[in-house]
Design a protein around this motif. Sequence first.
Motif, PDB file in Angstrom:
ATOM      1  N   GLU A  47      44.500  30.141   3.067  1.00  0.00           N
ATOM      2  CA  GLU A  47      43.864  28.825   2.921  1.00  0.00           C
ATOM      3  C   GLU A  47      44.838  27.666   3.133  1.00  0.00           C
ATOM      4  N   ASP A  48      46.118  27.950   3.293  1.00  0.00           N
ATOM      5  CA  ASP A  48      47.087  26.915   3.645  1.00  0.00           C
ATOM      6  C   ASP A  48      47.072  26.614   5.148  1.00  0.00           C
ATOM      7  N   THR A  49      46.353  27.399   5.890  1.00  0.00           N
ATOM      8  CA  THR A  49      46.280  27.206   7.336  1.00  0.00           C
ATOM      9  C   THR A  49      45.733  25.833   7.671  1.00  0.00           C
TER      10      THR A  49
ATOM     11  N   GLN B 169      51.966  13.953  15.760  1.00  0.00           N
ATOM     12  CA  GLN B 169      51.137  14.963  16.427  1.00  0.00           C
ATOM     13  C   GLN B 169      50.810  16.131  15.504  1.00  0.00           C
ATOM     14  N   GLY B 170      51.509  16.209  14.394  1.00  0.00           N
ATOM     15  CA  GLY B 170      51.279  17.286  13.443  1.00  0.00           C
ATOM     16  C   GLY B 170      51.982  18.570  13.854  1.00  0.00           C
ATOM     17  N   THR B 171      52.024  19.486  12.916  1.00  0.00           N
ATOM     18  CA  THR B 171      52.585  20.806  13.189  1.00  0.00           C
ATOM     19  C   THR B 171      51.642  21.857  12.618  1.00  0.00           C
ATOM     20  N   GLN B 172      51.343  22.859  13.402  1.00  0.00           N
ATOM     21  CA  GLN B 172      50.329  23.845  13.026  1.00  0.00           C
ATOM     22  C   GLN B 172      50.941  24.932  12.160  1.00  0.00           C
ATOM     23  N   VAL B 173      50.256  25.228  11.070  1.00  0.00           N
ATOM     24  CA  VAL B 173      50.625  26.337  10.191  1.00  0.00           C
ATOM     25  C   VAL B 173      49.461  27.316  10.156  1.00  0.00           C
TER      26      VAL B 173
ATOM     27  N   PHE C 276      50.085  15.798   4.569  1.00  0.00           N
ATOM     28  CA  PHE C 276      48.643  16.014   4.563  1.00  0.00           C
ATOM     29  C   PHE C 276      48.318  17.249   5.392  1.00  0.00           C
ATOM     30  N   ARG C 277      47.194  17.843   5.070  1.00  0.00           N
ATOM     31  CA  ARG C 277      46.709  18.991   5.840  1.00  0.00           C
ATOM     32  C   ARG C 277      45.321  18.660   6.377  1.00  0.00           C
ATOM     33  N   GLN C 278      45.125  19.001   7.628  1.00  0.00           N
ATOM     34  CA  GLN C 278      43.820  18.791   8.275  1.00  0.00           C
ATOM     35  C   GLN C 278      43.340  20.112   8.834  1.00  0.00           C
ATOM     36  N   VAL C 279      42.125  20.455   8.469  1.00  0.00           N
ATOM     37  CA  VAL C 279      41.457  21.636   9.012  1.00  0.00           C
ATOM     38  C   VAL C 279      40.197  21.162   9.702  1.00  0.00           C
ATOM     39  N   PRO C 280      39.922  21.612  10.915  1.00  0.00           N
ATOM     40  CA  PRO C 280      38.719  21.150  11.622  1.00  0.00           C
ATOM     41  C   PRO C 280      37.464  21.344  10.785  1.00  0.00           C
ATOM     42  N   GLY C 281      36.679  20.306  10.703  1.00  0.00           N
ATOM     43  CA  GLY C 281      35.434  20.374   9.959  1.00  0.00           C
ATOM     44  C   GLY C 281      35.564  20.089   8.479  1.00  0.00           C
ATOM     45  N   LYS C 282      36.792  19.883   8.029  1.00  0.00           N
ATOM     46  CA  LYS C 282      37.019  19.585   6.622  1.00  0.00           C
ATOM     47  C   LYS C 282      37.723  18.239   6.471  1.00  0.00           C
TER      48      LYS C 282
END
Length: 120
Positions: A89-91, A112-116, A37-43
């Motif tokens: 947009e994959d960020t 904890q996730g990993t940042q891309v 999964f991908r999480q972007v703040p506010g989305k």
Amino acid sequence: QVQLVESGGGSVQAGGSLRLSCAASGINLRSFLVGWFRQVPGKEREFVAGINWGGAVTEYGDSAQGRFTISRDNDKNTVDLQMTDLKPEDTGTYYCNTLARFGNYPGIYWGQGTQVTVSS
């Protein structure tokens, strides 16, 4: 205690590649569908990719189709996500989790996730 540990993120330029890895302990991933999964703040959280128990069946979100490949090694209890042709947009922060079924249906165990970060 169940732990999912994501790794492999980083900063790349558009067009680059990254390989993310999810290592599990306290849970035998071979018994589960597993997804990224991908999480972007506010989305809203976005389903990126999923893989079935044996690895023969995969499913991808629209943004990942054709560029990302999910795979698993049940002996190592890991699930990887190979990402190619990365776009800005994959960020986001990428998480792995078990899946109730393919799609945005994660289980209860979050790492904890990993940042891309992809720059243009």
